[in-house]
Design an enzyme around this catalytic site. Sequence first.
Site, mmCIF file in Angstrom:
data_model
loop_
_atom_site.group_PDB
_atom_site.id
_atom_site.type_symbol
_atom_site.label_atom_id
_atom_site.label_comp_id
_atom_site.label_asym_id
_atom_site.label_seq_id
_atom_site.Cartn_x
_atom_site.Cartn_y
_atom_site.Cartn_z
ATOM 1 N N TYR A 128 -1.829 0.045 10.888
ATOM 2 C CA TYR A 128 -2.034 -0.634 9.590
ATOM 3 C C TYR A 128 -0.840 -0.400 8.662
ATOM 4 C CZ TYR A 128 -3.879 -1.175 4.809
ATOM 5 O OH TYR A 128 -4.043 -1.507 3.492
ATOM 6 N N THR B 229 0.832 -1.210 0.000
ATOM 7 C CA THR B 229 0.000 0.000 0.000
ATOM 8 C C THR B 229 0.864 1.257 0.000
ATOM 9 O OG1 THR B 229 -1.498 1.297 1.382
ATOM 10 C CG2 THR B 229 -0.155 -0.300 2.530
#
Length: 208
Positions: free
Chosen positions: A79, A34
């Site tokens: 995250y 990501t």
Amino acid sequence: MLEPRTDFEVNLVGTFNVLETARLNDSSIVFCSTNKVYGNNVNTVPVHERPTRYLFADHKFDQRVPESFPIDQTGHSPYGTSKLAADIYVQEYAHTYGLKAGIFRMSCIYGERQFRVEDQGWLSWFAIAAHMGKPVTIYGDGKQARDVLYVSDLLTAYEAFLESNVKHQVFNIGRGPDNTLSLLELLRMLREMTGKDPQVSFQDWRPS
Ligand SMILES: NC(=O)c1ccc[n+]([C@@H]2O[C@H](COP(=O)([O-])OP(=O)(O)OC[C@H]3O[C@@H](n4cnc5c(N)ncnc54)[C@H](O)[C@@H]3O)[C@@H](O)[C@H]2O)c1
């Protein structure tokens, strides 16, 4: 952010389990990384404010943000941290054990059957809200721009990597500067497409 241990166990231990399985079975890996691996460093890049969006002030970012963009000495969110640690583990398995591994640091994915919640899948969250006449909240001023990537295009990239002779590589992957969208611009598009005015309220920027 509320369950960092679960996040760690799924994202990092889960990825480690996949890597070990790949190592023992001589398999290839496509890792869904990501853009969050860059953490808050992206927020230190100077921007210009325009009526509907922010734009990079430095033209060197006009076409792309390089994979060498710094990842250190910044906040990431739990995250972002577990994804970054997993991303580095995949790179390490490629280096040490010779796995074929594509690490795709993805932008915002959208497409059919996206399970949207307020925290994930903003494009479908806004689109469905506009159709159903439900209210949406914008955190910040709505000028934050995202590079939106259609899921089938992403899968084409995965397949191209698997069919290529590239052994291992990190890719920042989005649809490119012509396919970026700010929240305000998406709302305008939805207004034009549905003829309805989405009910929008604004709140403070969210952490991470
Ligand atoms: N959607 C995006 O814009 C985006 C952007 C960048 C990176 N990513 C990454 O892409 C991947 C997929 O994201 P998504 O948006 O499709 O999410 P998603 O929530 O739609 O899909 C996640 C999938 O993981 C499965 N899963 C969750 N916990 C699991 C566990 N413990 N064991 C096995 N499977 C489990 C879920 O059942 C679900 O099928 C994630 O790794 C995410 O970090 C997504």
